[in-house]
Design a protein around this motif. Structure first.
Motif, mmCIF file in Angstrom:
data_model
loop_
_atom_site.group_PDB
_atom_site.id
_atom_site.type_symbol
_atom_site.label_atom_id
_atom_site.label_comp_id
_atom_site.label_asym_id
_atom_site.label_seq_id
_atom_site.Cartn_x
_atom_site.Cartn_y
_atom_site.Cartn_z
ATOM 1 N N ASN A 1 0.856 -1.195 0.000
ATOM 2 C CA ASN A 1 0.000 0.000 0.000
ATOM 3 C C ASN A 1 0.884 1.234 0.000
ATOM 4 O O ASN A 1 1.957 1.241 0.607
ATOM 5 N N TYR B 1 -8.260 3.642 2.174
ATOM 6 C CA TYR B 1 -7.038 3.064 1.631
ATOM 7 C C TYR B 1 -7.219 1.563 1.411
ATOM 8 O O TYR B 1 -7.899 0.879 2.177
ATOM 9 N N TYR B 2 -6.589 1.061 0.369
ATOM 10 C CA TYR B 2 -6.679 -0.370 0.063
ATOM 11 C C TYR B 2 -5.278 -0.936 -0.180
ATOM 12 O O TYR B 2 -4.308 -0.194 -0.382
ATOM 13 N N TYR B 3 -5.169 -2.269 -0.142
ATOM 14 C CA TYR B 3 -3.896 -2.953 -0.332
ATOM 15 C C TYR B 3 -3.902 -3.741 -1.635
ATOM 16 O O TYR B 3 -4.947 -4.200 -2.104
ATOM 17 N N MET C 1 -2.860 5.010 -3.004
ATOM 18 C CA MET C 1 -3.788 3.895 -3.208
ATOM 19 C C MET C 1 -4.996 4.052 -2.280
ATOM 20 O O MET C 1 -5.014 3.544 -1.159
#
Length: 256
Positions: A68, A86-88, A72
């Motif tokens: 991340n 937020y995302y991974y 993102m």
């Protein structure tokens, strides 16, 4: 038990399944973490985890990268800075096989001829041009096709002509030798035809490819993959006629 928060691909199950992060005999996770804090010159804030993971269905092992950075995120509201989710990005190795697109398969270049006598210059340019088409670098592919035509002419000594003066005679240098000037590509193609290296139809096709190449370079016009595929086939046919056909021999062995 530390469960991976997202289902990831399992090469044995051949689908996305739940995984756990593997621990050693001391209960420590087989995991390495890293972040921008470890790098003084890092311009982007990021976090990354590398883990050995195990499928909860079949127990097979994989390597997982979880990443991340500050760019993102998805916006969840009107405030650009506060309403961020937020995302991974999860990348597993061995990777999930990519689904083959039937259209892309149709547009792949397929070798129709076997080349054993191509000059190294032409062979090198041809290989790079085909590779550019394979990776959808259409502008480079189109430029490469034009370069192949130029290379055919160069290998056959078709690249320059004597400079002509206003009176019609050749212009000479101080050592009384003809001053040479570069031929334009359409002149080179015409010379290929005069030397019977290409026929009338092939001359017309090469000039059409030349015209489209000029549009690509001067007007930055991106050619289509399907068009480039046709050009590559035409070029290969011409290369085969020039360099392979003269070397074919179908004579039967004489009986002793």
């Amino acid at each position: 038990m530390d469960i991976v928060s997202e289902k990831i691909y399992c090469r044995a199950c051949k689908r996305k399944t739940n995984h756990i992060i593997v621990t050693n005999e001391h209960g420590h996770k087989l995991q390495l973490t890293d972040s921008y804090l470890n790098y003084e010159e890092s311009d982007v804030s990021f976090d990354v985890e590398y883990s050995i993971v195990q499928c909860r269905g079949c127990d097979s092992f994989s390597f997982l990268r979880k990443y991340n950075d500050e760019e993102m995120f998805n916006l969840t509201g009107p405030d650009y800075y506060l309403d961020r989710d937020y995302y991974y990005e999860y990348t597993v190795y061995p990777e999930e096989p990519k689904k083959e697109n039937p259209l892309e398969k149709q547009l792949q270049f397929k070798e129709k001829f076997e080349f054993n006598h191509l000059p190294d210059l032409i062979s090198g340019i041809r290989n790079e041009t085909i590779n550019a088409h394979k990776h959808k670098m259409n502008l480079l592919c189109n430029t490469g096709i034009r370069m192949i035509i130029e290379a055919i002419c160069k290998e056959n000594g078709i690249d320059k002509r004597p400079k002509m003066g206003k009176g019609g005679g050749e212009v000479l240098d101080k050592e009384n030798r003809p001053v040479m000037v570069n031929l334009k590509l359409f002149e080179k193609i015409e010379e290929l035809h005069k030397r019977n290296l290409i026929d009338e139809k092939q001359k017309k096709l090469l000039n059409q490819i030349r015209d489209i190449g000029n549009e690509t370079v001067h007007e930055i016009k991106r050619p289509k993959s399907r068009e480039l595929l046709q050009y590559l086939d035409i070029i290969d046919f011409i290369l085969y006629n020039i360099y392979e056909l003269p070397n074919l021999n179908f004579e039967k062995e004489k009986k002793s």
